[in-house]
Design an enzyme around this catalytic site. Structure first.
Site, PDB file in Angstrom:
ATOM      1  N   GLY A 176       0.828  -1.199   0.000  1.00  0.00           N
ATOM      2  CA  GLY A 176       0.000   0.000   0.000  1.00  0.00           C
ATOM      3  C   GLY A 176       0.868   1.257   0.000  1.00  0.00           C
ATOM      4  O   GLY A 176       1.777   1.363  -0.810  1.00  0.00           O
ATOM      5  N   ASP A 206      11.205  -4.124 -12.082  1.00  0.00           N
ATOM      6  CA  ASP A 206      10.203  -3.508 -11.215  1.00  0.00           C
ATOM      7  C   ASP A 206      10.100  -2.018 -11.552  1.00  0.00           C
ATOM      8  O   ASP A 206      11.047  -1.266 -11.332  1.00  0.00           O
ATOM      9  CB  ASP A 206      10.606  -3.700  -9.746  1.00  0.00           C
ATOM     10  N   SER A 255       6.602  -4.478  -0.823  1.00  0.00           N
ATOM     11  CA  SER A 255       6.381  -3.095  -1.225  1.00  0.00           C
ATOM     12  C   SER A 255       6.312  -2.188   0.015  1.00  0.00           C
ATOM     13  O   SER A 255       7.260  -2.126   0.794  1.00  0.00           O
ATOM     14  CB  SER A 255       5.107  -3.016  -2.079  1.00  0.00           C
ATOM     15  N   TRP A 256       5.199  -1.474   0.238  1.00  0.00           N
ATOM     16  CA  TRP A 256       5.040  -0.668   1.440  1.00  0.00           C
ATOM     17  C   TRP A 256       5.213  -1.512   2.689  1.00  0.00           C
ATOM     18  O   TRP A 256       5.672  -1.020   3.729  1.00  0.00           O
ATOM     19  CB  TRP A 256       3.683   0.026   1.423  1.00  0.00           C
ATOM     20  N   HIS A 311       7.054  -5.940 -10.350  1.00  0.00           N
ATOM     21  CA  HIS A 311       6.832  -5.647  -8.934  1.00  0.00           C
ATOM     22  C   HIS A 311       5.929  -6.661  -8.238  1.00  0.00           C
ATOM     23  O   HIS A 311       6.092  -6.922  -7.045  1.00  0.00           O
ATOM     24  CB  HIS A 311       6.208  -4.250  -8.807  1.00  0.00           C
TER      25      HIS A 311
END
Length: 323
Positions: free
Chosen positions: A41, A268, A108-109, A296
């Site tokens: 996110g 990515d 990711s986040w 990604h």
């Protein structure tokens, strides 16, 4: 091959204060080694897909939805929703589950949160498994949202993205301006404007997150999921993710005793591979695997295989080195 999907042993809401309750699910071996997964996110949610990367016979698998996301309540709430709050929630979950040490994983986040948490509480992290590194620096947001980054690879998609921001013709295109403009639409009283803005914001990232085009990733019909992702990302990114510039790399000395596996797609476009490279360069106890033919998304075959193999390798390491 991923592990078969299993149903959670239990799901519940954990009151973490500040008017927020966090959705938690536990699966796998109730007495197994704890692995806590941080979703992406800001604004993503947990999924049964994440469970399938961890051996349910060995791991006690803990998934949770971050504040305002997924099944956590209140949904879409920006009140008391900062990075510091999210880190406190992970610690709250750890204490609630009586976990002394855990494998901390994320994508990711989720890597941002995992790294920040481990720097604050290194004594509670035995190993880390990170995919698609996002360091949340100014340059990383510029890469994702400004004209000289990923936009140069996807100029057609980017044109649609910035057109929907409704910026003035003479206004410079900066990530701050884009996020602020979208945030204004997402929090407006016009529901149609909210839906359209959420769709355009999410389409940009969805389209560029896979190496091989998947039509199903565009124009996602889940309006609530779109709005959650768009709203949380704009909320966080207009505030520099509520952390200091370059905070993660400046505090790498706190992680040197924690072994880590870092996995990143060669192509990515959401989080350029230099972020993973720079992290690994400062982390002597880490191993970086740059996955070929991958972007990604964890849903890409080579990325999923690398993440699964790493989770199994960590399990074997812990079995050999944990009394």
């Amino acid at each position: 091959m991923l592990y078969p999907d299993i149903q959670p042993n239990q799901t519940y809401q954990l009151d973490v204060g500040d008017g927020h309750s966090i959705y938690i699910e536990e699966s796998g071996n109730p007495t197994g080694y704890p692995v806590v997964y941080c979703h992406g996110g800001p604004g993503g949610s947990t999924s049964g897909f994440f469970r399938r990367f961890f051996d349910p016979n060995y791991y006690r698998i803990v998934l949770f939805d971050q504040r305002g996301c997924g099944q956590s309540t209140p949904s879409l709430s920006l009140t008391n929703n900062t990075t510091a709050h999210l880190l406190a929630d992970i610690e709250h979950i750890r204490k609630h589950l009586s976990i002394k040490k855990m494998v901390l994983a994320g994508g990711s986040w989720g890597t941002t949160l995992a790294l920040l948490y481990a720097q604050q509480y290194p004594q509670h992290v035995s190993a880390m498994l990170l995919r698609g590194i996002f360091l949340a620096r100014e340059q990383d947001l510029k890469w994702l949202y400004e004209p000289d980054g990923a936009a140069r690879l996807f100029p057609d998609y980017y044109q649609e993205f910035i057109r929907a921001a409704n910026l003035a013709d003479d206004e410079p295109i900066t990530h701050q301006q884009l996020a602020a403009s979208y945030l204004a639409q997402l929090t407006s009283s016009n529901q149609f404007s909210q839906i359209a803005a959420a769709k355009h914001w999410c389409n940009w990232e969805n389209r560029i997150s896979v190496l091989h085009h998947l039509e199903s990733r565009e124009n996602v019909d889940d309006m609530h999921a779109n709005k959650t992702m768009a709203l949380m990302e704009c909320h966080y990114f207009t505030q520099a993710s509520f952390i200091e510039e370059n905070q993660i790399l400046q505090n790498m000395d706190k992680l040197q005793n924690i072994p880590a596996t870092i996995i990143h797609g060669r192509y990515d476009a959401v989080c350029d591979v230099s972020q993973a490279w720079q992290l690994a360069e400062k982390w002597q106890n880490s191993r970086l695997y740059i996955v070929p033919n991958s972007g990604h998304s964890l849903g890409e075959p080579f990325m999923a295989e690398a993440f699964l193999n790493a989770a199994n390798k960590i399990a074997r390491f812990l079995q050999e080195n944990t009394n």
